[in-house]
Design a protein around this motif. Structure first.
Motif, short mmCIF file in Angstrom:
data_model
loop_
_atom_site.label_atom_id
_atom_site.label_comp_id
_atom_site.label_asym_id
_atom_site.label_seq_id
_atom_site.Cartn_x
_atom_site.Cartn_y
_atom_site.Cartn_z
N MET A 138 0.85 -1.18 0.00
CA MET A 138 0.00 0.00 0.00
C MET A 138 0.89 1.24 0.00
O MET A 138 1.57 1.52 0.97
CB MET A 138 -0.91 -0.02 1.23
CG MET A 138 -1.98 1.03 1.22
SD MET A 138 -3.00 0.99 2.73
CE MET A 138 -3.70 -0.66 2.59
N ASP A 142 -2.52 4.14 -3.05
CA ASP A 142 -2.78 3.65 -4.40
C ASP A 142 -3.99 2.72 -4.46
O ASP A 142 -4.49 2.42 -5.55
CB ASP A 142 -1.54 2.97 -4.98
CG ASP A 142 -0.99 1.88 -4.09
OD1 ASP A 142 -1.58 1.59 -3.02
OD2 ASP A 142 0.07 1.30 -4.44
N SER A 143 -4.48 2.28 -3.31
CA SER A 143 -5.69 1.47 -3.28
C SER A 143 -6.90 2.24 -2.76
O SER A 143 -7.97 1.65 -2.53
CB SER A 143 -5.47 0.21 -2.43
OG SER A 143 -4.91 0.52 -1.17
#
Length: 367
Positions: free
Chosen positions: A1, A22-23
């Motif tokens: 992450m 990024d998630s």
């Protein structure tokens, strides 16, 4: 992450940081108050470039690397900006794991004793005593702090005779069974600090904060050695080397780091460990109702050498107009002299969307 986006929302007085991975997970933090617009510039130029693309859950080394990469810029502004990253990442981790930050730190949410902290010197002793009595009766405070001398005052009083009068008047008004604290904000030479300190002792005051210029550790140590009450300090100190010097000189009985001035929770924890090694309690500085006080609440409920209480500002819009409307709800409500560390994930507070809409916005993205 990985850290994918870093956003700031700022006014000249206070600035919030939102981190996005990024998630898609997010967390909220804050750069230190006062000249926060300048701190936001430091954040985008000297913090964000080193943080984007790094691990959002295991970030202690990232904070260390920022200090190393920016080694030519030690001191307050770098740490004030770093606090925005650190506090946002602790919030994010708490939300990802479904835990309050206090639990991540090894503590438990719940009630925490607070002392009512006055920031005013332009208030008469009688008026200070009156508002303290009202707060005591309305909210159950059992500890109060007020101001003596003039800030960095070179032995001057705020006005002639104020210090002896405010010491006697407020102490008498509060009576027995109340913890009494005063803050000199670097006002005195050692000789005058000792004179004032003996006056404090005679009136049952047990906490004398920053009696001498905070950077003069030997002066504060001299005062500490001469008095029987607790001599305290450290709110301005943001580098480990300063804390080492303070502890080596035996300057204080109680360490008082400020989470935001220090650079966040991670670096503040290191100061707490340093203080514990010296056998000293920690009562952090948290002198306004921005995120600094909530972060300090989580910290105090987790560290083994926590002091007796939380500093809780009693000032409202006449003194801190910029802190109005920062959060939804009432996160600093006082009941029986205690605030409550929330059990919701992260910090457990929500920044007011209406405040964010009025703030200056800036974005940094990976890639």
């Amino acid at each position: 992450m990985k850290i994918a986006r870093l956003e700031t929302f700022t006014t000249p007085d206070v600035g919030f940081v939102r981190v996005t991975t990024d998630s898609g997970e997010t967390g909220w933090g804050q750069v230190s108050t006062y000249n926060a617009d300048i701190t936001a510039e430091v954040f985008h130029r000297q913090i964000a470039p080193h943080a984007l693309g790094t691990d959002a859950m295991d970030f202690a080394d990232t904070l260390d690397r920022i200090g190393e990469r920016e080694h030519k810029y030690p001191g307050s502004y770098l740490r004030r900006a770093m606090a925005g990253l650190d506090t946002a990442l602790w919030d994010l981790r708490g939300k990802v794991e479904g835990k309050p930050v206090v639990t991540l730190l090894g503590g438990t949410p719940g009630p925490l004793r607070a002392y009512a902290s006055s920031m005013k010197r332009d208030i008469t002793p009688a008026d200070e005593a009156d508002r303290f009595r009202r707060l005591r009766d309305a909210h159950g405070f059992t500890a109060f702090k007020w101001r003596v001398g003039a800030e960095c005052g070179r032995d001057r009083d705020e006005w002639p005779g104020r210090t002896p009068e405010v010491i006697a008047t407020v102490s008498r008004a509060l009576g027995d069974g109340i913890d009494k604290l005063v803050d000199a904000n670097s006002c005195y030479s050692p000789a005058r600090a000792i004179e004032v300190g003996k006056m404090l002792q005679d009136h049952g005051i047990g906490h004398f904060e920053e009696p001498c210029p905070y950077w003069e550790y030997d002066q504060t140590a001299e005062v500490r050695a001469a008095l029987d009450l607790d001599v305290t300090g450290g709110e301005q100190d943001c580098e480990y080397s300063s804390w080492r010097l303070m502890f080596d000189r035996r300057s204080v009985d109680i360490a008082q780091p400020d989470v935001m001035y220090m650079g966040g929770i991670t670096r503040s924890l290191q100061v707490c460990r340093m203080a514990a090694a010296e056998g000293l309690p920690v009562t952090p500085h948290s002198a306004n109702l921005s995120l600094v006080t909530m972060a300090t609440m989580h910290l105090l409920k987790a560290i083994p050498n926590a002091g007796k209480y939380l500093e809780l500002s009693i000032e409202g819009p006449d003194y801190y107009p910029w802190q109005e409307g920062l959060f939804l709800g009432d996160p600093y409500r006082v009941t029986d002299g205690h605030v409550t560390v929330p059990d919701a994930p992260g910090w457990g507070v929500e920044v007011n969307p209406a405040w964010l809409d009025r703030a200056a916005y800036r974005l940094a993205e990976a890639g």
